[in-house]
Design an enzyme around this catalytic site. Sequence first.
Site, PDB file in Angstrom:
ATOM      1  N   THR A 133      41.376 -23.874  48.899  1.00  0.00           N
ATOM      2  CA  THR A 133      40.478 -22.755  48.631  1.00  0.00           C
ATOM      3  C   THR A 133      39.167 -22.919  49.378  1.00  0.00           C
ATOM      4  O   THR A 133      38.469 -21.937  49.642  1.00  0.00           O
ATOM      5  CB  THR A 133      40.210 -22.635  47.120  1.00  0.00           C
ATOM      6  OG1 THR A 133      41.463 -22.641  46.436  1.00  0.00           O
ATOM      7  CG2 THR A 133      39.459 -21.368  46.781  1.00  0.00           C
TER       8      THR A 133
ATOM      9  N   TYR B  34      46.835 -35.542  47.386  1.00  0.00           N
ATOM     10  CA  TYR B  34      46.978 -34.088  47.290  1.00  0.00           C
ATOM     11  C   TYR B  34      48.414 -33.721  47.656  1.00  0.00           C
ATOM     12  O   TYR B  34      48.771 -33.656  48.830  1.00  0.00           O
ATOM     13  CB  TYR B  34      45.969 -33.437  48.230  1.00  0.00           C
ATOM     14  CG  TYR B  34      45.815 -31.941  48.149  1.00  0.00           C
ATOM     15  CD1 TYR B  34      46.488 -31.179  47.202  1.00  0.00           C
ATOM     16  CD2 TYR B  34      44.965 -31.282  49.031  1.00  0.00           C
ATOM     17  CE1 TYR B  34      46.328 -29.805  47.140  1.00  0.00           C
ATOM     18  CE2 TYR B  34      44.790 -29.909  48.980  1.00  0.00           C
ATOM     19  CZ  TYR B  34      45.476 -29.180  48.044  1.00  0.00           C
ATOM     20  OH  TYR B  34      45.321 -27.823  47.993  1.00  0.00           O
TER      21      TYR B  34
ATOM     22  N   LYS C  50      47.327 -35.177  42.550  1.00  0.00           N
ATOM     23  CA  LYS C  50      47.229 -33.732  42.296  1.00  0.00           C
ATOM     24  C   LYS C  50      48.599 -33.131  42.577  1.00  0.00           C
ATOM     25  O   LYS C  50      48.986 -32.961  43.734  1.00  0.00           O
ATOM     26  CB  LYS C  50      46.163 -33.122  43.198  1.00  0.00           C
ATOM     27  CG  LYS C  50      45.926 -31.631  43.072  1.00  0.00           C
ATOM     28  CD  LYS C  50      44.808 -31.225  44.042  1.00  0.00           C
ATOM     29  CE  LYS C  50      44.413 -29.768  43.898  1.00  0.00           C
ATOM     30  NZ  LYS C  50      45.387 -28.853  44.546  1.00  0.00           N
TER      31      LYS C  50
END
Length: 297
Positions: A44, A131, A159
């Site tokens: 994002t 990630y 994550k």
Amino acid sequence: MFTGLSAFPLTPVKQDGIDEVAFIRLVERLVIAGVDSIGVLGSTGNYAYLSRAERARAAQLAVDHAGTVPVIIGISALRTRDILTLAEDAQAAGAHGVLLAPMSYQALSEDEVYGLYETVSAHLSVPLCVYDNPGTTHFTFTDDLHGRIAALPKVASIKIPGVPETPVAAKERVKRLKAVIPPHVTVGVSGDAMAATGLNAGCDAWYSVIGGLFPATALAITRAAQAGEGIQAQRLSDQLRPLWELFSKHGGSLRVVASAAELLRLVDAPCLPLPLKALEDEDRRMLATVLDELTPS
């Protein structure tokens, strides 16, 4: 730091670089809301579209305006050399942790991904969050690989991209992963539509896109789950179903969140790096209706 709500704000851009005023505004809203950490330069945060100088500047602005809230900075790039440079920039800015996805153009092997994290973790002075984002990296971690990487120095969290929809299956997924990683390594759910399910299933954190724009809403879901009020957490999440449907329709959250930030006048339009574009015409009107129906923070 790698527990609770980690809010990931948009990095709005202008033609000549980051919209610093708007970015600071977004970060300061998260501080006021009381999020547990702030994650900048994730997906994002438009990290893949920014230059090294722009990323270093965003990192510094985030740390400078986050007050006492820990800041996790994304350092993902295609080459290990560049990742190490970005890690140096993040640490120089005062990052409390870093976030790393195995970006690729050529498909990566498990040995290559393990070697990436082995090299980077050896050069870090701050904790690292793995990630796992196959939707953009096109690499799928196995639990065995997660276990090997989680045993490396400085690795502190994973994550994950989401959990199964049913509560029983979600709990089994989280349980399997936690069984192969050290107890000090946390598991955080992303994929906002699955966040309540993931938190209720035992995830320690929510790495949240909507938390970057609607922190009070995301905090309410997180705190309910943390208090053992799973039904309430799920109910609050279900109220956001129109938003989850828009995420699905538009291939992810970025264009929707950027459009929402524009509609809420938190950023100037356009705020995405070309060739990306925010929602237009009927899609934008549909989002405006959704925002009117929801109760944004």
